[in-house]
Scaffold this active site. Structure first.
Site, PDB file in Angstrom:
ATOM      1  CB  SER A 263      -1.118  -0.132   1.314  1.00 47.60           C
ATOM      2  OG  SER A 263      -1.836   0.756   1.217  1.00 47.60           O
TER       3      SER A 263
ATOM      4  CG  ASP B 105      -6.787  -3.148  -3.533  1.00 44.17           C
ATOM      5  OD1 ASP B 105      -7.053  -2.387  -3.220  1.00 44.17           O
ATOM      6  OD2 ASP B 105      -5.274  -3.071  -3.534  1.00 44.17           O
TER       7      ASP B 105
ATOM      8  CG  HIS C  19      -5.738  -1.969  -0.718  1.00 45.88           C
ATOM      9  ND1 HIS C  19      -5.059  -1.919  -0.887  1.00 45.88           N
ATOM     10  CD2 HIS C  19      -4.665  -1.654   0.589  1.00 45.88           C
ATOM     11  CE1 HIS C  19      -4.104  -0.650  -1.935  1.00 45.88           C
ATOM     12  NE2 HIS C  19      -4.392  -0.645   0.316  1.00 45.88           N
TER      13      HIS C  19
END
Lengths: 389, 276
Positions: free
Chosen positions: B107, B229, B257
């Protein structure tokens, strides 16, 4: 006040940095707070714009390179926001510590490629650090002065006494009560008009200079304070006028306090009350005015310094432009100038549909000249050749 | 080239390393840096560690604001830019004398790695990202996945009822049932985050835009992208691939995610394939 205007019209720190950056022939520049002791710095101005206000960590290596002249950055850890901000990673940095008003700071110049390290550049950097330091100090003083002026204005508006303040260099102040007594607009600020009005009013009055009157207040030890009564029979008022000096010999100033002393004929109680008020207000006022004069003197000092520096800077800029575009050896246009000129010409040609020719001259067997006649002759030939040709 | 094995416990106990809770585990192999993303800390790598530790020396750290020491080190006015995290990463690696590593980011941790590589490209032998995004907001033809209005609603919800927001957001982000272990783990991790720090970080991340930085990235990049995602639409992976010269894109056969929480074995296999 006029002063506020002139402060607003002044260059900002960012503009100053832009000028210095161009003059240094640098691709970018940064002014930040920070020193060895502080792990983090706040950016005060950047050129190109966009980083001001950001907090960046200054690595020990980067701080350590301060004052060492032009320094390669490949071994230094730069703040990671730098690359994104510039669009390239600067290959060289020259930085100097500075005295900002009330803080330590650093001035950074960044280059993509190694700049010519001339003595002129070194002196330009020194000068730049000084200019920025002085500028910051001046801005600081100016801000303080504004603050003080606002406080003084508020005091003057609210005080029940007539106040006339004459600053021989910066112009005068008259509060509403005094303006009414002197019969001039309260906005009058030129010293000559104020002084004339005072003389006019005084000459229309019966004056009693009394040795016996105790002063409401003694402002400073050296205060050549005087007091007298002005009795205006036409308007049927009697006022007590106290005069105090403020400032210094270089920055002289004086203020007068007008109190209506009609109660003098009525009751001593009222006189005492009036004097108490006077004492309180005048003490406050004297202090404020004293500070204002000091701040003004300081500001004037910086302004003069800055003016001189701006002139020096202009000259430095012209010189550094020359240096930046000239080959130190031959006095010819250098590669940088050539590139720029060529780019312009090609762009022009493209636009106009014309053509550009490049003539390439190569000096063969030049090594022999250097080897047999010494390098300085080689340099001489190098410099002469293009002129002859 | 890496300084494997030279990490002493003394250097790890420096103030900076303490602050970021720098942890080094694994073998004497090449150095691997794992960096977590929003709402988690270094423990998020727990399930992929066992497969990597035999082959690598693994350095993990907590980003400012995350982990047990997070709140004490989070200054919202400093961490309003992701670059500040990149500086932290660089300063930690610099302090430990590391001159080369392979970097894995999840991320926003990916973007931290990218930004750090702009400053020190030689430090990164390779950058592997999981769910990276240079911009979360849609912008004309660019699909980031969010509209400002949508983000404002998220901020408002976080502000109003942080716990309530978590219970809605965690299952969507992980893409699992609310009772499933990965969702619970992420929820707990979010819950451990101080709400004001979570909100400030979310704003900083979601409002960021690093699209113009992408062409400057030099080390080889592997983009691992999952399906569905919530934070990173498929188009973002394509966008990154076409704007980072050195990038290859691999779509993992998992959703959400947090594949490193939801499908650690898939992530492990993929990482081992791409790692030196």
């Amino acid at each position: 006040m006029q002063k506020n205007e002139s402060i607003k019209k002044d260059l900002g720190l960012s503009d100053l940095l832009k000028l210095l950056c161009t003059a240094a022939g640098a691709d970018a520049a940064l002014i930040s707070t920070g020193s060895e002791s502080a792990a983090e710095s706040i950016v005060l101005a950047s050129q190109p714009y966009g980083l001001a206000g950001r907090r960046l960590p200054l690595s020990a290596g980067l701080i350590g390179a301060c004052g060492l002249g032009v320094h390669p950055t490949n071994k230094l850890l730069l703040p990671s926001a730098m690359t994104g901000w510039l669009g390239f990673r600067p290959g060289f940095v020259a930085s100097l510590k500075m005295d900002l008003a009330e803080a330590e700071g650093c001035l950074f110049f960044w280059w993509k490629e190694r700049p010519n390290e001339t003595p002129e550049l070194a002196s330009h950097l020194q000068q730049a650090a000084r200019v920025v330091g002085d500028f910051a100090a001046r801005q600081n003083t100016a801000a303080k002065l504004l603050q003080m002026q606002e406080r003084l204005d508020a005091t003057l508006r609210n005080v029940g006494l007539g106040i006339v303040f004459v600053d021989l260099l910066q112009g005068s102040l008259v509060n509403p009560v005094a303006a009414e007594f002197l019969r001039i607009p309260a906005t009058t600020s030129d010293t000559a008009s104020v002084v004339a009005a005072m003389q006019r009013t005084r000459s229309a009055c019966l004056i009693e200079t009394s040795e016996g009157i105790p002063l409401a207040l003694s402002v400073t030890a050296s205060d050549a304070a005087t007091a007298e009564y002005w009795i205006d029979s036409e308007r049927k008022i009697a006022v007590r006028v106290e005069s105090h000096s403020v400032g210094s010999a270089e920055v002289p100033g004086r203020f007068w306090v007008f109190t209506d002393v009609k109660p003098l004929w009525n009751s001593s109680e009222k006189v005492k009350a009036a004097n108490d008020v006077l004492e309180r207000n005048v003490a406050l006022l004297a202090e404020e005015m004293e500070r204002r004069m000091e701040a003004e003197a300081e500001l004037r000092k910086y302004s003069q310094g800055l003016k001189q520096q701006n002139e020096e800077l202009e000259i430095a800029k012209l010189e550094s432009d020359l240096i930046a575009n000239q080959d130190g050896l031959t006095g010819l246009a250098n590669r940088r100038r050539f590139r720029r000129g060529l780019d312009d010409m090609v762009a022009d040609a493209r636009q106009n549909g014309s053509r550009v020719a490049v003539l390439y001259l190569d000096l063969d067997k030049f090594k022999a000249v250097n080897d047999t006649l010494a390098t300085n002759v080689g340099i001489y030939c190098c410099a002469r050749f293009p002129r002859r040709w | 080239m890496s300084h494997s094995g030279t990490l002493s416990s003394a250097s790890l106990s420096s103030a900076r390393c303490e602050r970021h809770n720098v942890t080094v585990t694994g073998s004497n192999g090449p150095l691997l840096v794992l960096l977590h993303g929003f709402g988690t800390d270094q423990t998020v790598w727990r399930k992929v560690l066992p497969s990597l530790e035999p082959h690598f020396q693994i350095l993990r750290m907590d980003l400012a604001g995350a982990g047990p020491k997070g709140p004490a080190n989070f200054d919202p006015s400093r961490y309003d830019h992701i670059e500040s995290h990149a500086d932290d990463l660089l300063l930690v690696l610099d302090e430990l004398g590391m001159d080369q590593c392979t970097f894995v980011g999840a991320s926003v941790g990916s973007m931290v790695g990218f930004l750090a590589s702009l400053e020190r490209s030689k430090l990164f032998r390779k950058i592997i990202t999981i769910g990276a995004s240079p911009r979360y907001l849609n912008d004309g033809p660019y699909i980031g996945g969010f509209e400002q209005e949508h983000l404002d609603q998220i901020y408002a919800a976080m502000n109003r009822d942080y716990q309530g927001w978590i219970s809605g957001f965690a299952p969507l982000a992980v893409r699992g049932l609310p009772d499933s272990a990965p969702v619970k783990e992420f929820s707990e991790s979010l819950f451990a985050l101080r709400p004001d720090i979570a909100l400030s970080s979310a704003r900083t991340i979601f409002q960021s835009d690093f699209r113009r930085h992408l062409p400057f990235i030099e080390p080889p990049v592997v983009l691992l992208q999952t399906q569905n995602d919530i934070a990173v639409p498929d188009q973002v992976g394509e966008y990154l691939k076409s704007h980072i010269r050195t990038a290859t894109l691999e779509v993992l056969p998992v959703e959400g995610h947090f594949p490193h929480l939801a499908a650690p074995e898939v992530v492990s296999q993929s990482l081992l394939r791409h790692l030196p």
